[in-house]
Enzyme design. Structure first.
Site, PDB file in Angstrom:
ATOM      1  N   TYR E 171       0.836  -1.131   0.022  1.00  0.00           N
ATOM      2  CA  TYR E 171       0.273   0.097  -0.051  1.00  0.00           C
ATOM      3  C   TYR E 171       0.827   1.212   0.063  1.00  0.00           C
ATOM      4  CZ  TYR E 171      -3.978  -2.743   1.106  1.00  0.00           C
ATOM      5  OH  TYR E 171      -5.263  -3.716   1.218  1.00  0.00           O
ATOM      6  N   LYS E 204      -1.167  -8.404  -2.632  1.00  0.00           N
ATOM      7  CA  LYS E 204      -2.651  -7.678  -2.633  1.00  0.00           C
ATOM      8  C   LYS E 204      -2.367  -6.061  -2.720  1.00  0.00           C
ATOM      9  CE  LYS E 204      -6.191  -6.130   0.406  1.00  0.00           C
ATOM     10  NZ  LYS E 204      -6.427  -5.504   1.808  1.00  0.00           N
TER      11      LYS E 204
END
Lengths: 306, 306, 306, 306, 306
Positions: E171, E204
Site C-alpha cells: 500500500y 495484494k
C-alpha cells in the site's frame, strides 16, 4: 569470619537471590574493619574516566597508579574497591582475593553534555577479574533513563545468574530537575526506590538536602508531615524508600568539603540508619597518610553504637 | 629471540590477560630493529580510506599496491603493519608470518562531516588473516563517543578471548573542542586515560601541545604545577595518565612537517618515556629509499640510551 | 477447588493456549474470596515506581514494606498481587505459593514527560519468582506505541511458551488525545480491542466516560445508536470489544474518589459484565483495617447475582 | 574449461580467500564468450525495483518476464546475471546451472528521496538459489554510508565463509557531492578504493569524468600531474586505486546514450584496463535481436587485443 | 481434490519454493467454491485493529465475535481467512483445519499519524495456529518503507523455511504521494512489482485508477502507449508488473461503495486477469444473509469464463 546476627538479618532480606549472590554480599559485608557490622565503606575510583586523569590525580600523583588504590583500600580496611574495567585489569592479578572488587560497568566523561554513559564492562569481565559485584549508574529523569534501565535489566539478570551482586549508582538529572532538585529529599528517595524496583542489591545515592522538588510529592510530604528536618531523618526516609530497609543503601561523600563537614555527614548517615559510605576523591586526593587517617575516622564512626 | 628484562617488565603489567594475548604483545615487541627494547615503530596505512587513494598515494605511485607497504615495513625492520580489511587481505597470504599485522577494524572517510566511523573488520577477520591485534578508533568528545566505546567493548572482549591484543586510536574531537583543544595536553592525557580504562593494551594518541582546554582541568594543572613546558614533559604526563606507565602509549607523527621537525618530535617522545611511534604518510609518500632512510633514523633514535 | 462451570467457560475461550497457561489462568480465577466466580480483584503496587515512594506510601507508612502488600492481598482474599521486579523479589520467598503474582515487566516514572516505559522485568524473572503471569503496559496513540507493541509481542510469545498468562494494561495517551479523550468510550473500547488483538489473556483498561473522541468512530456510534448512556452499558461495550467477551477485561479504580463513588464504579463494572477490578492506591493508602473493609465490600459486590 | 594464465593471475590476487570463493570467481570468469580472458560482461536487472516496472519494461514488454533476462544473458554469452531476490526466485529453477547468478541483496526505489537502501536478500537466499555471488550497493558520502558499510561487512563475512564472491556497487552520493561530483574522477577512484578496503572481490563504479571534486584531492592530482585527460587514463587510475589492479573493477554503461557513444565508452574501459562492463537498461529496453547484436559488439570489443 | 491444470501452472511459477510452501499455496487455491480455478476470494478482518472495534463492528454486532468471521468465510466457500494474532487465537481451535488461515503479522491503528505498523505476530505464531501463510503490510514511499522491507525479508525467510506462503499487502503512501497518487496505475503497478521483488507469493494491491503519478514513469506510459484506459486493462498491467503473471495478484474491494459498483470492480478484476479479491468491510458490516449473498455473487463472477 562467622556470620553475625546483623549480617544474617540483612542477607535474609535478599530472599529471591541465589546462594552465589548471597555469598558475594556476605563477602562485601565481612571484609575489613567493619566486617560483621552490616556497615560498608567502599573506595570507588572512576574519577579519572569521569573528570580526567590530571584533574583527579595530579593533587596526589601516586594515585595515577591503579595499584595505589587497591593497596589503599586494603590497608584502610575497607569493604570493597570499585573501578572501571581498565583500572581493575591493571591490578586484579596482583591483589587477587585480598579485597572484594566491584566492576563499574558503565562510565561517562567530561567531554560531552549528553547525560548518558557508555557500557564499558560486562558480567563476563567481572567474572574473569574475580569481582564480587557489578556496578551500574542510572540517571533517573534523563532522556536516556529508560534505555539505561533496560541495559541494567539485562546486566543485572546476567549478574544474578552468575552469582554476582548488583550495585546501582542512582543519580537523578535531566530536563525536569535543576541542580538543587538533583539532591532534593523527594528526588533522592525516589532514586533509591527506582533502583530497588530495578532489582539492585546495593543502592548508592547522594546525601539528600531538605529541598522538595516535585509539586505532587511536596504536597504529600507536607500533608503527611514527613520528617525531613535533619540529615539523619532524611537518611532514614531514603532507607525507608528502599523497601523499608530491605535493601542496602549507601551514600556518597559529595563535593570536596572540609574534613569535619565530611565527618559530620558520615555521622548523619550512620545515625539515620544508612548502611555506609562510598568515598573516593575525598581520600585519594590527599597524601596517603592523611587518607588512611580519614578512612580510620570514618570506619570508627560506623563502629559506634547508635 | 629471548625475553629481555624490559619486555618482561612490560608484559607483567598486563596481569589480567591470557597467555595468548601476552604472546601477541611479545611478538609486537620482539620484531624488527627495536626487538627487545620495549619500543615500537608501526606503519599504519589507512589513509586511502580516510583521505582517498589519489591524495594518499599519487605522490609515490608504487604505494597504491598493498604489497608495497608490507615489504616497506619488513625491510625497514618495523614492529608491525596496520591496515583495514581489504588492504590486509591483499597481502596476508604473500607475507604470512613475516611481520605482525594489526587489523584496523573501523574507518572513516573524507566524504562526510559526521565525526563517526564504520566498523569494517571483525575479530574473526583478524584471526583468519593471522593478525596479532585489532585496531579501533574512538573519538572521545564526539556525539558518537559512547556508541564507539560500546562497539570497542564488544570487540575488545572478543579479541581478548581470542588471544589478540587491542590497539586503540584515541582521537578527541567534537562540539566541546576546537582544533587546538584536540591536541591540548589535558585532552591528550584524558584520551590516553579513557583508552586505558576501556581495556586497551596499546594506546595511540597525538603528540600533545602545551594548551590546556577544559577549565576545571586547567585550574588543577596550574594549582598543582604539573610540568607541561616541554614535549618530553608532556609525553611523560600522557604516559603517566595511562595507569602510571602500565600501558603502552605510542604517538602519531602528526601533519606532514620537515623531516628534521619530525625527528625532533620522535626524540621528544623517546626522552619523555613514550613507547614508540606510528607513522604513515610521512614515510609512504616519499620515494622508497628516502622512506627507508627516515625509518632508519627513527629507529636509531629509539635505540639510543635516554 | 473444583472447576466451576463459569471458570470452565472462560478457560474454553482460550482455545489456542497451552495447558500451562490455562493452569495459571485457573489459579488466577480460583484464588481468594472470588474463587470460582470468574471475577477477579487484583492488588497492583507499582505506584512507588510511577509516582515516587513518598507520594505513594507516606499516607500509610507500613506500605513502604513489600511484605505489607503481599499480606494485605492474601488477608483480603484477592486473586493476585502485581508489582515490578524489585518489590516481588523482596517477598517472593516469604509468600511463595500463597497468592498468584503478576510480574509488572515495564514501568515509567514521574521524572520525565516521555510517554514511554522501560522494560524492567523478563519472562525468566517471572519464572524464577514463581509468578502466574507477566504484566505489560502499552500506550496506544503514543509515539512509542508500535515499539511497545513489538516489545509486548516478544514477551507474550516467551510467556506463552513458558505457560504463563499475559496481562496487558492498555492506557491510550498521545498527541491525538486530550485528557478527556484518554477515557472516552470509543477510546477505551479501542484500547481493549488492541490488547485482545495483541494476544492478551487479561486486559486492564480504565472505566470509560460517555465522551466520544475520534470523529469517524463518533459518527458510527451515533448512527448505530450504540448504548453508552450508563456505566454498565459502557462496560458492556468495552467487554464486547474484546472479542465479544472471549477475553477477561478488568478495570482500574481510577483517581482517588470517595469510597462511595468508588463502590458505585465497582457496581457498574459488575452490572456491565466486567470481569473485575484492579485497585491499588485506593486501598494501600488507607490504614490496613479500612483497606480490608473496603476490599471486603468490593469482593461482596462481585459476589452478588446480577 | 582449462585455467588460462590471465584468469590464474587474477585469482592469485585473492590470496586470502577460500577455495570456495575462488571457485565462484573462476565460474564468473570462465563463462560465456569472454571465458578465460579475465574480462566480464554482466547483465543486471534491478531497474524494476529502482525505477518502477512500467518505466523499465514498457519499451520492450517481454522484459516484464524474469525468464526473458535469464535467457538473454545466456544467449548473449555473458558472464553472469544479477537481480534482486524475487526475480531470481522466478527463474532459478528453470535456468539452474546455465549461467552464474548474483543476488542483489539491497535495493532502493524511486518513491523516496532518502539516499538509502533496504536489505532485501541474504547470503542464505543466495545459497539456496545457487548463486555465485552476492551484490551490495553502498552510497559513500550519504548520511547512511557507515550503516551500509556495516551491513556489507556482516554480509561479506557470511558470504566469504560460505564460499561466495562479493560484488560491491559503489555509488557516491550525499550532501557533500553535487551531480557532477558523483562521477568526478577523484570520487570514482575513492569509491573504488573504499569498496576494495571493505573486502569486495568485484567492484562496480560509474565511468569517471575529468571533474575533480574534493579540494584537498584536487590539489594533489594537479601537483602530481595525475593523467586524467582521457577515458582510458581515468579508467586506469580507478583500477590503480583498487589496490593497483589487484581487484576486479567493472563499469556501468551509464545513462541511455547512442549506441555508438556506448560502444566508445566500452572501448575506453577496455583500453584503460577495466575488467568489464555491467550493462542493463541499454540492452533489455531494445528488441531482443538488437540487444543481442549490441551485446555481441560489446563482447567483441573486450576480445580485442589492447 | 485433484490438481487442475490451472493450479498446476500457477504452482509451477513458484519454482524456487519448497514442497511445504507449494502445499500451502495448493491449499489456498483448492479450498471453497473457487477450488481448482486458480482464483481466490479471501476474508480479511483487521479493521478492528486498524479502525477501531465500534467503527468496524457496530453496524453488525455479531461481528464483534471472531467465530463469526471464521464461520462466515467457511459458509461462503471462500479460500482463506486472514486476521491478526488475537482474532486467530480466539477461533483457531474451534475451526482447526476447516479453512486456510493467514496470520496478519503487522498492524497499524487510527490513533496515530505515523505511516508505520507494529509487527504483532510471528512465523512461530503462524505455525502454532496452523496457518497456511503469513500476511505482511508494506507502505512503499513511506519514511518507514526500508525498515518494513527488512522486517518482511526476515519474516519471509523464516516463513519459507517453515513451508508457509507469504502474502504481502503493498500500500504505497508517503511524502511523495498525494491521495490520488496512492492508487495511480503507475504506483499500483510499482507496488505490485516491489512486493514481487521482495519474494512475495501472493500480492495484494488496491484497484488502480487511470492517474499517472511519477513524471518519469508518466512519460514512458504515454510514449509507449501503455493501455490503461479501462479497469481490465489496468488490472492486466498490474499483473504483468508482477513478473508477467508469475505471481498471484489479488485486489482489495476499496472504500464502501454500492453493491453494484463493487460487483463491477470484481468483474473488471476478473476480466483483466486478476487472481481474485480480498474483501472485508463490504461483507461483515452487512447482515449475515446479505453478506453470504454478496460473496456468492462475487465467487460466481470468478467462476465465469472470460
Amino acid at each position: 569470619m562467622t556470620l553475625t546476627p546483623r549480617v544474617k538479618a540483612i542477607l535474609d532480606h535478599y530472599e529471591s537471590d541465589t546462594p552465589g549472590t548471597k555469598a558475594n554480599l556476605y563477602r562485601l559485608m565481612n571484609t575489613g574493619k567493619l566486617a560483621g557490622t552490616g556497615k560498608l565503606v567502599i573506595l570507588p575510583v572512576d574519577q579519572g574516566f569521569e573528570h580526567g586523569p590530571g584533574r583527579s590525580f595530579a593533587p596526589n600523583p601516586p594515585a595515577y597508579d591503579p595499584h595505589y588504590h587497591y593497596s589503599l583500600a586494603i590497608e584502610a580496611g575497607l569493604n570493597a574497591f570499585a573501578a572501571p574495567l581498565g583500572m581493575l585489569e591493571a591490578g586484579a592479578g596482583t591483589f587477587a582475593g585480598q579485597i572484594p572488587t566491584i566492576l563499574k560497568c558503565n562510565s561517562s566523561d567530561s567531554l560531552t553534555t549528553q547525560k548518558n554513559q557508555a557500557v564499558t564492562g560486562t558480567v563476563a569481565d567481572a567474572l574473569r577479574l574475580g569481582c564480587s559485584a557489578i556496578g551500574f549508574t542510572i540517571y533517573p529523569a534523563s532522556d536516556y533513563q529508560f534505555h539505561q534501565m533496560e541495559q541494567l535489566r539485562e546486566m543485572a539478570r546476567e549478574a544474578k545468574n552468575a552469582g554476582l551482586a548488583v550495585v546501582v549508582w542512582s543519580y537523578p538529572r535531566g530536563p525536569m530537575l535543576d541542580k538543587a532538585g538533583e539532591t532534593a529529599i523527594d528526588i533522592c528517595a525516589y532514586a533509591a526506590h527506582i533502583a530497588a524496583e530495578l532489582g539492585a542489591h546495593i543502592i548508592k545515592v547522594k546525601p539528600p538536602t531538605e529541598d522538595l522538588c516535585l509539586p505532587a510529592a511536596k504536597k504529600v510530604y507536607i500533608d503527611e508531615k514527613v520528617d525531613i528536618a535533619t540529615l539523619p531523618a532524611r537518611i532514614h526516609h531514603v532507607v525507608q524508600s528502599a523497601f523499608a530497609g530491605r535493601r542496602i543503601v549507601i551514600f556518597s561523600g559529595g563535593e570536596h568539603t572540609t574534613t569535619e563537614h565530611l565527618l559530620d555527614t558520615i555521622r548523619g548517615i550512620h545515625q539515620g540508619g544508612g548502611f555506609g559510605s562510598i568515598i573516593g576523591r575525598n581520600t585519594f586526593q590527599r597524601p596517603r597518610a592523611e587518607a588512611l587517617k580519614l578512612l580510620g575516622d570514618i570506619t570508627d564512626i560506623f563502629l559506634q553504637k547508635v
